[in-house]
Design a protein around this motif. Structure first.
Motif, PDB file in Angstrom:
ATOM      1  N   ARG A 101     -10.237  11.246   5.350  1.00  0.00           N
ATOM      2  CA  ARG A 101      -9.370  10.580   6.702  1.00  0.00           C
ATOM      3  C   ARG A 101      -8.407   8.848   6.146  1.00  0.00           C
ATOM      4  N   GLU A 117     -12.013 -12.195  -4.195  1.00  0.00           N
ATOM      5  CA  GLU A 117     -11.835 -10.968  -4.059  1.00  0.00           C
ATOM      6  C   GLU A 117      -9.820 -10.886  -3.408  1.00  0.00           C
ATOM      7  N   LEU A 162      -5.833   3.004  10.655  1.00  0.00           N
ATOM      8  CA  LEU A 162      -4.889   4.101  10.216  1.00  0.00           C
ATOM      9  C   LEU A 162      -3.377   3.578   9.563  1.00  0.00           C
ATOM     10  N   GLY A 217      -5.905   4.346   4.926  1.00  0.00           N
ATOM     11  CA  GLY A 217      -6.514   3.653   6.184  1.00  0.00           C
ATOM     12  C   GLY A 217      -7.766   2.559   5.507  1.00  0.00           C
ATOM     13  N   SER A 218      -8.448   1.843   6.430  1.00  0.00           N
ATOM     14  CA  SER A 218      -9.810   0.923   5.637  1.00  0.00           C
ATOM     15  C   SER A 218     -10.739   1.865   7.290  1.00  0.00           C
ATOM     16  N   VAL A 236       0.627  -1.239  -0.372  1.00  0.00           N
ATOM     17  CA  VAL A 236      -0.178  -0.350   0.085  1.00  0.00           C
ATOM     18  C   VAL A 236       0.737   1.215  -0.111  1.00  0.00           C
ATOM     19  N   PHE A 283      -3.133   0.503  -9.702  1.00  0.00           N
ATOM     20  CA  PHE A 283      -3.107   1.669  -9.101  1.00  0.00           C
ATOM     21  C   PHE A 283      -2.144   2.199  -9.317  1.00  0.00           C
ATOM     22  N   ARG A 301     -10.434   3.240  -3.170  1.00  0.00           N
ATOM     23  CA  ARG A 301      -9.227   2.434  -3.855  1.00  0.00           C
ATOM     24  C   ARG A 301     -10.704   0.928  -3.709  1.00  0.00           C
ATOM     25  N   HIS A 302     -11.465   0.269  -3.082  1.00  0.00           N
ATOM     26  CA  HIS A 302     -12.163  -0.733  -3.142  1.00  0.00           C
ATOM     27  C   HIS A 302     -13.092  -0.547  -1.998  1.00  0.00           C
ATOM     28  N   LEU A 305      -3.791  -3.624  -1.371  1.00  0.00           N
ATOM     29  CA  LEU A 305      -4.087  -2.607  -0.888  1.00  0.00           C
ATOM     30  C   LEU A 305      -4.730  -2.096  -0.231  1.00  0.00           C
ATOM     31  N   ALA A 306      -5.093  -3.321   0.759  1.00  0.00           N
ATOM     32  CA  ALA A 306      -5.991  -2.920   1.893  1.00  0.00           C
ATOM     33  C   ALA A 306      -5.536  -2.298   3.643  1.00  0.00           C
ATOM     34  N   PRO A 307      -5.518  -1.235   3.973  1.00  0.00           N
ATOM     35  CA  PRO A 307      -4.421  -1.238   4.892  1.00  0.00           C
ATOM     36  C   PRO A 307      -5.435  -2.029   6.111  1.00  0.00           C
ATOM     37  N   GLY A 308      -4.464  -2.270   6.219  1.00  0.00           N
ATOM     38  CA  GLY A 308      -4.836  -3.377   7.803  1.00  0.00           C
ATOM     39  C   GLY A 308      -4.951  -4.933   8.024  1.00  0.00           C
ATOM     40  N   ASN A 356     -11.411   0.251   1.710  1.00  0.00           N
ATOM     41  CA  ASN A 356     -10.255   0.049   1.935  1.00  0.00           C
ATOM     42  C   ASN A 356      -9.674   1.348   0.850  1.00  0.00           C
ATOM     43  N   GLY A 357      -9.398   2.159   1.529  1.00  0.00           N
ATOM     44  CA  GLY A 357      -8.422   3.666   1.164  1.00  0.00           C
ATOM     45  C   GLY A 357      -7.118   3.549   1.572  1.00  0.00           C
ATOM     46  N   GLU A 358      -6.339   4.712   0.462  1.00  0.00           N
ATOM     47  CA  GLU A 358      -4.974   5.095   0.576  1.00  0.00           C
ATOM     48  C   GLU A 358      -4.273   4.969   2.055  1.00  0.00           C
ATOM     49  N   ALA A 416     -12.812   3.506  -7.732  1.00  0.00           N
ATOM     50  CA  ALA A 416     -12.520   2.561  -6.448  1.00  0.00           C
ATOM     51  C   ALA A 416     -12.894   0.795  -7.852  1.00  0.00           C
TER      52      ALA A 416
END
Lengths: 388, 388, 388, 388
Positions: free
Chosen positions: D151, C264, D301, D285-286, C168, C217, D156-157, C268-271, D281-283, D259
């Motif tokens: 935040r 899926e 985060l 955090g999730s 990520v 991405f 992305r997903h 790129l899935a934070p955490g 899922n973002g750049e 996304a």
């Protein structure tokens, strides 16, 4: 570069024998260290069984008389994994013979014996350790760092439970762990012993005073034909025998760091298999750990931003966490056995590098002083201070 | 068909006033019952505030003198939601005036007063209730059924914690709940009071003996300009005042059903907001409940088939569970306020149908007898039996 | 009794080399089997590194040329743990040389090569295996038993995600796994490959048709000086290179058993560290598994008694569950590495007992046929049937 | 100060009728607002039932003909809670009559009708709303704030599932929700409709293209004698009828914000009661939300300090979170019904303050455009763009 070799003799070959053997076999495969333990000899009373263990666990030799083993010149480390009532005697003999000693918990079945082992060890100049293996769970070692660095501030509360259910069926027979003359204690020594060590380790404090409550709910159980029985393969005999240890012991404590604490150990909690769970509340945060999910922990920090405050579920498999760089990528978890590998790692380094090793016989003794104070408090029904 | 109407007077208009108002307003909208409470009058000392509450919560009138309200002929029910130190006086006056009484917990701030209220209620022939609202969580009521039917066999252990963190910040001022002269007690009365009620309710047992430990970690806090303060909107004054109640109280207990039990209440557990969690271990199973997730519970049953044994996570929103048919489809959850609606439902039916209502003043008294025994045990450092 | 010895040559010494080495070293220490693998030779291109690996992981010899190793007469098993683009070539050479072959996934980087390896293996009469190690998680093997026995009835839905976050950070450099010419595929091959195997294994079904969606991405990343880089110790160079594999691939599927399925895979899935989680819904129940908590699973059974229906959280460490009797008491968990030990156990027994081994090259091929169909569906934007 | 009164007419009296009635009754009891809705008239076809609902839910009058109600001069708001196939007709009539309209989802059973309602609403100058009540879960509203403020960075997903099990038993009869002529759609419209709204709301994006898969596993079910049946109290008749809606619909999507997204709705997932769960899922955090535990959410985060990174379990009951200051102290949870109270709060304020209200008929239309595109994609087996 040739590694330094240390010859190990292991006394005992059952559950702990298996765990310790694995640790010696694996430690230099995972850790990049300058020492290699040699699995020299495994020792037990029953020749056939110890011979099978020798082959299975990968020892060079087997023996049936521990006194002979202790007397050998080619042994550097005596590792004790026998039933509890033999720990003190073997440990003291080994120390007298000039061996480094790693002893399964408890140090002894009486506080007097534990003190004697500790004092002998203190004078010996040898490396001595007690197998409180849960200190070597990476999460636990890491939590201890966080707490000692003040990450959650001054600690106010510690609450700990160790719940199992393996004797909830009254047909489970009278294995040695239910016989006070061999085990010394029941849930209390076996499980509260772990919780007390965790409290001392994670918070770096001692116990000021305690008061407890004990109960044995199932007072008679079927006798075992074969008293070597172990935890599995129960075969009940006709006759019943008396359970002489506690099923449950709960106690309250005041710790020297000012915190209040609660403890409970039982083997009669249906559904709880190895529910060794504790929570610490400090001025600035809280931490929760549960051994059944030993690859993670929870932490709450009061200085998190408003709106996202909550317990973080942290995977304790990051390579910067204690011991973890030896193993696998993050979230590729380790298991119960790795706690022993980590422990042996530290123990071997203490011998070859002269670094201090904890938990050692002092920890074993202080632990038993607390256990013993709780037992006395149950009898006298009075708040009791552990022996110093 | 015209419903029977019962006129209600509510004394108190803050947190509990809001919750109780809502319960009267909603009970006949959800439950198909033959009685309709009339929100007749709400009473409080501060005219402006009580007037605002009257309008907001939907009462027909407001009043500022509770004695006048109690004396009115058109009132059937006196509901008491004032600070703790006024409960006994109002309850006794109401009973003497021939009113049914629903009283917020605790029944009184001293055991003597609690006993007096209870004895008056017993002789009165009126319906009396104490607001241990957590009995009316559908999951809790359902668990009590399961336990009393023997679903988990004879109970051996009960372990309960009620953890909050709303005063962990030392700048939280000296609200009335931290002043013994008004609140009577701290975490102990407020939170252990709930746990004790749960133990008595779910297991149908009394407490044989207890021993406890108490501590106040933050001994001084900013004084409030406005002592009506409530839980929110803290504004700290310059001067500091003494906290006269406990931050934490933990205790051990032996119950009359033979079970061992542990309890801990604190308001200094960072991250714990309303962590009112307890676990019961019986011969044949275990049950866990946590108020923060009040629409579910966990149950383990030893008679589950081998290989799928484990704690079941049960959603307690099925229509066959207590009170739930009044609300929404399964998994469309209810909240905190519904516990009061359910309680008022039972209370009203007790009046119009003559059915017994629990928890009543006897429960309130017995609860305080345990609380009081714990407090004495903290002072005397002795195991203590609750007054019968 | 002397055990049968099988000489192993391992090609590759990084992450998988470490895991496979451990498996051979440990298998006969945990399992009571009639065969003992001999860690004969480990092979890799970089002499210094492979020599360090030889010592660390306990191999008798090292080598730097895999063709030489394959040609040796004293080798029984060739184990392939190299980067993906070499698998097919080595596997085919080994089969031609009459060796049993255990190959890391994927079987090849093209479907054509995979089919060739499979067809060669089929004709060879040798034992061949593909390292879908997650089949050997005891929970997963046990779930497969439950599903195949019909415990949850006919399966209707399978939903699977494999989420990670190790790339990520856009500063993570262009390691080989991000280079299509070496890795063949990105999240899709690496992670969906596992999910597809799980679906085939647990349900015993094939894929009827699929349609997918892929995205990259982060299209450029820093080049690595040392392309041997591995997963750890990223050191970014100045220059940027193109990422030629997918960050995410999601797809829908219809399975031959009639079930609908969703998949899926993303890095790129934070955490999400190793969030390999899937759920099966059948006519009579549901099952959930998450690799991050690989020692437990959840099961819901519609035939549970009313009132206690809920997902059971089952600890999959009972001794009657697949492979578990080799290890520790219940709830004393195992880890990631044990999946390889279990796999090697089955593989060795297949050689010495002639029992069938799965997953084998057919499974490897069918897996890649599905992966390939998904990739084609992403290009053509059409539902696509996997090659048979 | 006298509050502004708005007269409400509610068409429909079953599940949604109950939820909406409660919302109007409660909104001004919890929120301190300048407007008070008057529960003027409730309308339904069956006189006896609507009369019972009038009394139970607290309406001043009842009516049996919705055209008459819409024509009344004393009505400000028409609230539509009837079966789906009547929504468009009533909504359009109400708008033509100059009423503000709050319509249960879906806006219509065809996209053409939905567009017609939307266009009429757009020109009307009236306040119009569609009851996507899950936007009004405080956690969801708060998450939308967090996401829109950036935040968790660029998204992305998005992966969303809405799983239920209430028709897994094949004896569940053919209620109206299983009849396409009344319901318009099955799991897809009912459940994916919610997920689509959540995606649009939380991320503030539209759908670029979709491709789906649908299946009806149980094709025939017992006919109901009484087609008013509702969700509870199923009584099966002898004859069987055809299920004309989908049991499951899953689809892939590309969103306009770039996304990728996956969706699945089913009513055949044993153990899932209202498992409306999604993850973003973002750049940076999730975020994870599950409606079954609607008073909490999880957030990860990437800028958390190393060593404590993990999903935070946040209790979304803090008074600073959307709507929560109206209710109870932290962790004293709210339930399903409060989503409607919050929605009605915003709707009333839109009328009296002229603030914009969402979700409105545009949202209803855009939602159906996506639903419709998915359905077409299932038929054509092609990626499909929603109508703009």
């Amino acid at each position: 570069m040739a590694k330094k070799q240390l010859n190990v003799a292991l006394i005992g070959y059952q559950f702990m024998g298996k765990a310790h053997s694995n640790a010696y076999r694996q430690v230099a495969r995972f850790f990049d260290i300058e020492v290699e333990p040699v699995l020299k000899v495994i020792c037990g009373r029953h020749e056939q069984k110890v011979r099978a263990a020798q082959e299975r666990f990968g020892w060079q030799e087997y023996a049936t008389n521990w006194e002979d083993v202790v007397a050998r010149n080619d042994i550097d480390i005596i590792d004790i994994g026998t039933p509890n009532n033999t720990h003190a005697q073997i440990a003291q003999a080994a120390l007298k013979a000039g061996k480094h000693v790693l002893c399964e918990k408890p140090l002894a079945t009486t506080l007097e014996d534990a003190r004697a082992s500790y004092e002998l060890a203190k004078k010996s100049g040898l490396v001595h350790g007690i197998c409180h293996n849960y200190r070597f769970v990476p999460a636990v070692a890491y939590i201890a760092q966080l707490v000692r660095e003040g990450r959650i501030g001054k600690v106010r509360h510690f609450r700990a439970t160790y719940l199992q259910d393996w004797i909830v069926d009254p047909n489970v027979p009278l294995v040695w762990r239910l016989d006070k003359s061999i085990a010394g204690s029941g849930s209390h020594g076996d499980l509260n012993g772990h919780l007390i060590d965790t409290a001392r380790f994670v918070m770096g404090t001692e116990f000021a005073e305690v008061i407890g409550l004990q109960e044995t709910f199932i007072k008679k159980r079927p006798l075992l034909a074969d008293t070597e029985g172990g935890l599995a393969g129960f075969k009940a005999a006709q006759d019943m025998g008396e359970v002489t240890v506690d099923d449950v012991t709960a106690f309250l404590a005041r710790l020297e760091n000012g915190a209040t604490a609660t403890f409970e150990a039982t083997r009669l909690a249906p559904g709880r298999k190895n529910y060794h769970r504790w929570e610490i509340n400090g001025e600035k945060g809280s931490i929760v750990f549960n051994q059944e999910r030993m690859n993670e922990f929870e932490i709450y920090l009061t200085d998190d931003p408003q709106g996202v405050q909550g317990f973080h579920l942290v995977q304790s498999t990051e390579s910067f966490m204690p011991y973890m760089s030896a193993y696998w990528p993050v979230a590729h978890i380790i298991g119960y056995e790795h706690t022993f590998i980590n422990l042996v790692h530290d123990f071997l380094l203490a011998i070859v590098r002269g670094t201090p090793f904890t938990p050692n016989f002092e920890d074993g003794y202080r632990n038993q002083a607390v256990l013993s104070a709780v037992e006395r408090s149950c009898e006298t029904r009075q708040w009791t201070k552990p022996e110093k």
